[in-house]
Motif scaffolding. Structure first.
Motif, PDB file in Angstrom:
ATOM      1  N   LEU A   1       0.823  -1.209   0.000  1.00  0.00           N
ATOM      2  CA  LEU A   1       0.000   0.000   0.000  1.00  0.00           C
ATOM      3  C   LEU A   1       0.856   1.257   0.000  1.00  0.00           C
ATOM      4  N   ARG A   2       1.970   1.205   0.709  1.00  0.00           N
ATOM      5  CA  ARG A   2       2.876   2.357   0.682  1.00  0.00           C
ATOM      6  C   ARG A   2       3.369   2.621  -0.735  1.00  0.00           C
ATOM      7  N   ASP A   3       3.718   1.551  -1.451  1.00  0.00           N
ATOM      8  CA  ASP A   3       4.188   1.712  -2.827  1.00  0.00           C
ATOM      9  C   ASP A   3       3.083   2.233  -3.742  1.00  0.00           C
ATOM     10  N   ILE A   4       1.876   1.697  -3.580  1.00  0.00           N
ATOM     11  CA  ILE A   4       0.763   2.143  -4.411  1.00  0.00           C
ATOM     12  C   ILE A   4       0.490   3.626  -4.184  1.00  0.00           C
ATOM     13  N   ASN A   5       0.403   4.028  -2.934  1.00  0.00           N
ATOM     14  CA  ASN A   5       0.118   5.437  -2.631  1.00  0.00           C
ATOM     15  C   ASN A   5       1.235   6.354  -3.095  1.00  0.00           C
ATOM     16  N   ARG A   6       2.468   5.882  -3.001  1.00  0.00           N
ATOM     17  CA  ARG A   6       3.595   6.716  -3.407  1.00  0.00           C
ATOM     18  C   ARG A   6       3.667   6.877  -4.920  1.00  0.00           C
ATOM     19  N   ASP A   7       3.227   5.861  -5.655  1.00  0.00           N
ATOM     20  CA  ASP A   7       3.255   5.934  -7.120  1.00  0.00           C
ATOM     21  C   ASP A   7       2.232   6.916  -7.675  1.00  0.00           C
ATOM     22  N   ARG A   8       1.159   7.154  -6.940  1.00  0.00           N
ATOM     23  CA  ARG A   8       0.043   7.917  -7.480  1.00  0.00           C
ATOM     24  C   ARG A   8       0.273   9.422  -7.398  1.00  0.00           C
TER      25      ARG A   8
ATOM     26  N   PRO B   1      17.291  -4.649 -17.649  1.00  0.00           N
ATOM     27  CA  PRO B   1      16.189  -3.725 -17.898  1.00  0.00           C
ATOM     28  C   PRO B   1      15.978  -2.797 -16.723  1.00  0.00           C
ATOM     29  N   ALA B   2      15.440  -1.614 -16.964  1.00  0.00           N
ATOM     30  CA  ALA B   2      15.224  -0.637 -15.901  1.00  0.00           C
ATOM     31  C   ALA B   2      14.097  -1.074 -14.981  1.00  0.00           C
ATOM     32  N   THR B   3      13.157  -1.854 -15.498  1.00  0.00           N
ATOM     33  CA  THR B   3      12.042  -2.312 -14.686  1.00  0.00           C
ATOM     34  C   THR B   3      11.504  -3.610 -15.267  1.00  0.00           C
ATOM     35  N   ALA B   4      10.832  -4.381 -14.427  1.00  0.00           N
ATOM     36  CA  ALA B   4      10.343  -5.671 -14.883  1.00  0.00           C
ATOM     37  C   ALA B   4       9.052  -5.524 -15.686  1.00  0.00           C
ATOM     38  N   VAL B   5       8.071  -4.846 -15.107  1.00  0.00           N
ATOM     39  CA  VAL B   5       6.777  -4.646 -15.752  1.00  0.00           C
ATOM     40  C   VAL B   5       6.243  -3.296 -15.309  1.00  0.00           C
ATOM     41  N   PRO B   6       5.259  -2.764 -16.025  1.00  0.00           N
ATOM     42  CA  PRO B   6       4.606  -1.554 -15.509  1.00  0.00           C
ATOM     43  C   PRO B   6       4.078  -1.827 -14.107  1.00  0.00           C
ATOM     44  N   LYS B   7       4.323  -0.911 -13.198  1.00  0.00           N
ATOM     45  CA  LYS B   7       3.991  -1.145 -11.797  1.00  0.00           C
ATOM     46  C   LYS B   7       2.506  -1.435 -11.595  1.00  0.00           C
ATOM     47  N   GLY B   8       1.628  -0.569 -12.109  1.00  0.00           N
ATOM     48  CA  GLY B   8       0.222  -0.835 -11.901  1.00  0.00           C
ATOM     49  C   GLY B   8      -0.647   0.381 -12.129  1.00  0.00           C
ATOM     50  N   THR B   9      -1.952   0.196 -11.949  1.00  0.00           N
ATOM     51  CA  THR B   9      -2.910   1.271 -12.154  1.00  0.00           C
ATOM     52  C   THR B   9      -3.953   1.251 -11.040  1.00  0.00           C
ATOM     53  N   VAL B  10      -4.599   2.404 -10.859  1.00  0.00           N
ATOM     54  CA  VAL B  10      -5.731   2.530  -9.957  1.00  0.00           C
ATOM     55  C   VAL B  10      -6.867   3.123 -10.766  1.00  0.00           C
ATOM     56  N   GLN B  11      -7.945   2.355 -10.934  1.00  0.00           N
ATOM     57  CA  GLN B  11      -9.072   2.835 -11.730  1.00  0.00           C
ATOM     58  C   GLN B  11     -10.306   3.002 -10.870  1.00  0.00           C
TER      59      GLN B  11
END
Length: 390
Positions: free
Chosen positions: A49-56, A293-303
């Protein structure tokens, strides 16, 4: 006797040629169930949750309502991937505040937005790596129909583009600027709005503000244009129209730097489970080798999904007379399918490690909730069935 010997030999021949039916071999799933109230699992959920909130960059901080499901997939060596399903609620903190969700306040039922997040979380004990590989979240507001059944007079959401909404935001911010000793602020955008009949039509708004490029003493010659500045705070304002008088109120909270201090609540999230050494931010996401690679996959989305009542509109009368059992809880379709291969696919995670060696992790299809363990879901912070995804 001459006939008996051939019959015996024939029976033995038939018996020796018969074979037992082949036994079907079942390969047990490599996904292990974990308890949804397990202390390590709760720590991983906090980290995700910390990562999700920080990404947004937009919206409100999400808090953990409960862990709905968790599976562990052990990898080679002291590593594992966790498949987490989290039931979440919006708080009263904007994501730009960078506050940990535990430091944020909850919402009243008529304001609540609930949802679910699915996440893949990677842990490597000896390398001291805790990393959210990917996530997806889906959110929606509590059904207006269910709110009207228990609170017919509660404020109702209103379109953010309504002229009365902008009027309430503008007038309340003007009040704040008049009462400010020096600094002046301008409106960035309205983030929430609702309306209610109090002693007259009333509007309640939340909006982001930014610092104007002039002080109060320069107000007469200032254009209040600062297009490059970032939002600095979140205001809550109201405009209540009474017979012959208008009441305007406003309060503003300003964002602060959220660098975690040693020993703070956020550092506990960084640390993860008690048996792991503390993982510093630099160790969680180390610089990638030049050939990785700089990253494995796109981190994610919040819809965000609309109110379920907007999908099946009903009259106000029906909202008040329908039995409580008929009140819908909106479905939360959230998917995290990095692979559809039942045997799984490898994901390059070399960027998490130092050195040129290529590192991979095996990712399986995200498990369905029908397979979850008897220890899930865990206890909910908010047990109201209206905010628990079906």
């Amino acid at each position: 006797m001459g006939l008996l010997l051939p019959l015996v030999l024939c029976a033995l021949a038939v018996g020796s040629g018969a074979t037992s039916p082949p036994q079907q071999v079942f390969n047990p799933s490599p996904l292990l169930s974990r308890g949804c109230n397990d202390s390590d699992v709760l720590s991983f959920a906090n980290f995700v949750l910390r990562d999700i909130n920080r990404d947004r960059k937009d919206g409100y901080v999400l808090s953990l309502n409960r862990v709905s499901d968790v599976r562990e997939h052990r990898q080679d060596g002291p590593a594992a991937v966790y498949y987490l399903t989290l039931d979440v609620l919006e708080t009263d903190c904007h994501v730009l505040s960078r506050k940990p969700w535990k430091n944020c306040g909850g919402r009243a039922l008529h304001e609540l937005v609930y949802g679910q997040c699915k996440a893949l979380f990677y842990m490597h004990k000896t390398a001291r790596i805790l990393h959210t590989l990917s996530y997806n979240c889906t959110l929606r507001p509590v059904s207006r129909r269910s709110i009207h059944q228990i609170c017919p007079d509660c404020p109702s959401p209103i379109d953010l583009s309504d002229s009365k909404v902008l009027e309430a935001a503008t007038e309340s911010l003007a009040k704040y600027n008049r009462e400010s000793a020096s600094k002046q602020y301008s409106l960035v955008k309205v983030t929430r709005a609702s309306t209610q009949w109090v002693v007259g039509p009333s509007y309640f708004v939340e909006y982001l503000i930014k610092e104007a490029p002039c002080t109060k003493s320069q107000a007469s010659s200032c254009t209040h244009q600062s297009p490059d500045s970032e939002p600095v705070g979140l205001c809550q304002g109201s405009r209540i129209q009474a017979p012959g008088e208008t009441f305007v109120s406003v309060t503003c909270k300003f964002f602060e730097s959220q660098a975690p201090d040693p020993g703070s609540e956020n550092s506990a999230v960084n640390q993860g489970p008690a048996h792991l050494p503390k993982v510093e931010e630099s160790q969680q996401k180390q610089a990638a080798p030049t050939d990785a690679p700089a990253t494995a996959v796109p981190k994610g989305t919040v819809q965000y999904l609309p109110d379920i009542d907007d999908e099946k509109p009903r009259s106000v009368a029906s909202l008040l007379i329908e039995p409580m059992e008929s009140v819908p809880v909106g479905a939360i379709p959230v998917h995290l399918d990095l692979t559809r291969n039942p045997q799984g696919d490898t994901l390059d995670i070399s960027f998490l490690f130092m050195g040129p060696e290529r590192k991979t992790v095996l990712v399986l299809p995200f498990p369905s909730k029908e397979q979850r363990s008897a220890e899930c879901p865990g206890p909910a912070q908010q047990e109201n069935p209206r905010v628990l995804p079906p």
